[in-house]
Design a protein around this motif. Structure first.
Motif, PDB file in Angstrom:
ATOM      1  N   LEU A 179       0.833  -1.206   0.000  1.00 52.30           N
ATOM      2  CA  LEU A 179       0.000   0.000   0.000  1.00 52.30           C
ATOM      3  C   LEU A 179       0.865   1.252   0.000  1.00 52.30           C
ATOM      4  O   LEU A 179       0.552   2.240  -0.669  1.00 52.30           O
ATOM      5  N   CYS A 180       1.973   1.196   0.728  1.00 51.14           N
ATOM      6  CA  CYS A 180       2.887   2.336   0.759  1.00 51.14           C
ATOM      7  C   CYS A 180       3.390   2.643  -0.651  1.00 51.14           C
ATOM      8  O   CYS A 180       3.401   3.796  -1.088  1.00 51.14           O
ATOM      9  N   TYR A 181       3.778   1.601  -1.392  1.00 42.72           N
ATOM     10  CA  TYR A 181       4.204   1.799  -2.772  1.00 42.72           C
ATOM     11  C   TYR A 181       3.084   2.412  -3.606  1.00 42.72           C
ATOM     12  O   TYR A 181       3.284   3.377  -4.340  1.00 42.72           O
ATOM     13  N   GLU A 182       1.877   1.856  -3.458  1.00 49.36           N
ATOM     14  CA  GLU A 182       0.756   2.320  -4.278  1.00 49.36           C
ATOM     15  C   GLU A 182       0.404   3.776  -3.977  1.00 49.36           C
ATOM     16  O   GLU A 182       0.133   4.555  -4.887  1.00 49.36           O
ATOM     17  N   ILE A 183       0.403   4.126  -2.709  1.00 49.39           N
ATOM     18  CA  ILE A 183       0.038   5.502  -2.365  1.00 49.39           C
ATOM     19  C   ILE A 183       1.133   6.462  -2.822  1.00 49.39           C
ATOM     20  O   ILE A 183       0.847   7.572  -3.285  1.00 49.39           O
ATOM     21  N   SER A 184       2.390   6.039  -2.783  1.00 43.52           N
ATOM     22  CA  SER A 184       3.445   6.941  -3.247  1.00 43.52           C
ATOM     23  C   SER A 184       3.366   7.129  -4.760  1.00 43.52           C
ATOM     24  O   SER A 184       3.690   8.196  -5.278  1.00 43.52           O
ATOM     25  N   GLU A 185       2.880   6.104  -5.471  1.00 43.39           N
ATOM     26  CA  GLU A 185       2.666   6.246  -6.917  1.00 43.39           C
ATOM     27  C   GLU A 185       1.578   7.271  -7.212  1.00 43.39           C
ATOM     28  O   GLU A 185       1.615   7.971  -8.216  1.00 43.39           O
ATOM     29  N   ILE A 186       0.580   7.337  -6.355  1.00 47.39           N
ATOM     30  CA  ILE A 186      -0.538   8.267  -6.553  1.00 47.39           C
ATOM     31  C   ILE A 186      -0.159   9.678  -6.126  1.00 47.39           C
ATOM     32  O   ILE A 186      -0.483  10.657  -6.802  1.00 47.39           O
ATOM     33  N   LEU A 187       0.542   9.791  -5.016  1.00 47.37           N
ATOM     34  CA  LEU A 187       0.769  11.122  -4.443  1.00 47.37           C
ATOM     35  C   LEU A 187       1.981  11.843  -5.025  1.00 47.37           C
ATOM     36  O   LEU A 187       2.105  13.043  -4.832  1.00 47.37           O
ATOM     37  N   GLU A 188       2.861  11.096  -5.696  1.00 41.03           N
ATOM     38  CA  GLU A 188       4.107  11.784  -6.069  1.00 41.03           C
ATOM     39  C   GLU A 188       4.447  11.748  -7.554  1.00 41.03           C
ATOM     40  O   GLU A 188       3.783  11.106  -8.313  1.00 41.03           O
ATOM     41  N   LEU A 224       9.760   1.030  -2.386  1.00 40.11           N
ATOM     42  CA  LEU A 224       8.461   0.909  -1.713  1.00 40.11           C
ATOM     43  C   LEU A 224       8.045   2.223  -1.051  1.00 40.11           C
ATOM     44  O   LEU A 224       6.857   2.451  -0.814  1.00 40.11           O
ATOM     45  N   TYR A 230       3.736   8.329   5.707  1.00 42.16           N
ATOM     46  CA  TYR A 230       2.376   8.786   5.393  1.00 42.16           C
ATOM     47  C   TYR A 230       1.500   8.717   6.635  1.00 42.16           C
ATOM     48  O   TYR A 230       1.583   7.768   7.420  1.00 42.16           O
TER      49      TYR A 230
END
Lengths: 217, 217
Positions: free
Chosen positions: A208-217, B84, B90
């Protein structure tokens, strides 16, 4: 009969098997909503897969879909349940009645997933005797006797990492053939002919950390 | 800097990404045991993968291994952590402080997995005010204000299935960009540009049922 099913589906890849529970869940929901027939396109939208992926997966089992008709929800649900063995009612015990163990003991629908919870164990004196569902928490010292008497096939480990290797060894000696392991210690490497599902919730959180960083950055 | 990393690794398949947390865990263990260099053969035995699978996976990221030397554990660990995004911290909130929610709030090492737990919410009056770790459980009615003030990016849903769709909608309106979802309701289908990890423990249990039936029958 079951032997036949296993033989019939030999050679199906582990990744297809691993997707079956998700199909089962969605088909169960459809059945609850009184939907008894669905096209691969509709099912694919619902499950966020491509229609061709669905056809490929389900063709492994002989193809329950018919051109122009779609899938028979009830037949497919029944067949996937058979493949997974959800009617078996394997006897399972849970060890470690902390928050996680209690959450699983109280809220998991074992009966619909192939299992029958027959014992809960902890070493903490304050917890022993506490009722949980239809059971009462037992002293972990009684494990050996319990296993001799009731022959559970599977153990759920909700214990700290450092206690896992020794307890798992003991349980294998007591006849346990499978582990649902929440202990943060990977058991699979140590045993042959023992089924292990290691659950690492932290892996899911890192993903999830990877996925959210893909969205936010 | 992070943008570069993301760009550098574009095109890496989701299944490789999904395996990275497991590499991370094993490499972390090695580092704790003061092992700083490992061959792909040793790593493959440890992780129960083939050496060629490991080389393939890690080559996606530019190949940290050197012929005849193996992998530099510290460098590889650092790089996978970067990919990751585990240093991001976050802000995450948890909703639903039942047994499962409490197990996660108390025992999950958020800090090492890219997150910082900044709030726990429940609707049950008896729970509100109860201390958990460094926090106190808050009334779920205060969610909106809390989100406006502290801008958490991620929410963990440990709530019943039937409450999930409405609450998720509200949270998206409050600015939540990702969900770690234990509610048994698949959120992914409803949102674009929102990261979702649906955790279905029951799927893992059904898979174990298949595996144990393969062993026992």
């Amino acid at each position: 009969m079951e032997g036949e099913i296993v033989a019939r589906y030999e050679g199906v890849s582990p990744s297809v098997i691993r997707r079956l529970p998700r199909y089962y869940r969605f088909l169960e929901d459809l059945q609850k909503k009184d939907v008894h027939r669905i096209s691969s396109r509709e099912l694919s939208q619902l499950m966020n897969l491509t229609a061709s992926q669905i056809r490929q997966d389900l063709n492994c089992f002989g193809g329950f879909g018919q051109q122009g008709y779609g899938y028979n929800v009830d037949a497919l649900l029944g067949e996937i349940g058979n493949i997974l063995g959800l009617h078996k009612g394997y006897k399972v015990i849970l060890i470690g009645a902390g928050n996680l163990g209690l959450a699983i003991a109280k809220h998991m629908s074992f009966e619909t997933k192939g299992f029958n919870l027959i014992g809960i164990f902890d070493k903490q004196k304050e917890l022993i005797g506490m009722p949980v569902r239809h059971l009462v928490i037992s002293d972990v010292n009684r494990l050996e006797n319990f296993c001799k008497t009731f022959s559970p096939q599977v153990a759920i480990l909700c214990i700290p990492r450092e206690e896992a290797p020794e307890l798992a060894d003991r349980l294998v000696n007591y006849g346990i053939k499978g582990f649902w392991n929440f202990s943060h210690y990977d058991l699979a490497m140590d045993y042959q002919d023992i089924a292990v599902e290691n659950v690492h919730l932290g892996d899911s959180l890192m993903t999830l950390c990877y996925e959210i960083s893909e969205i936010l950055e």
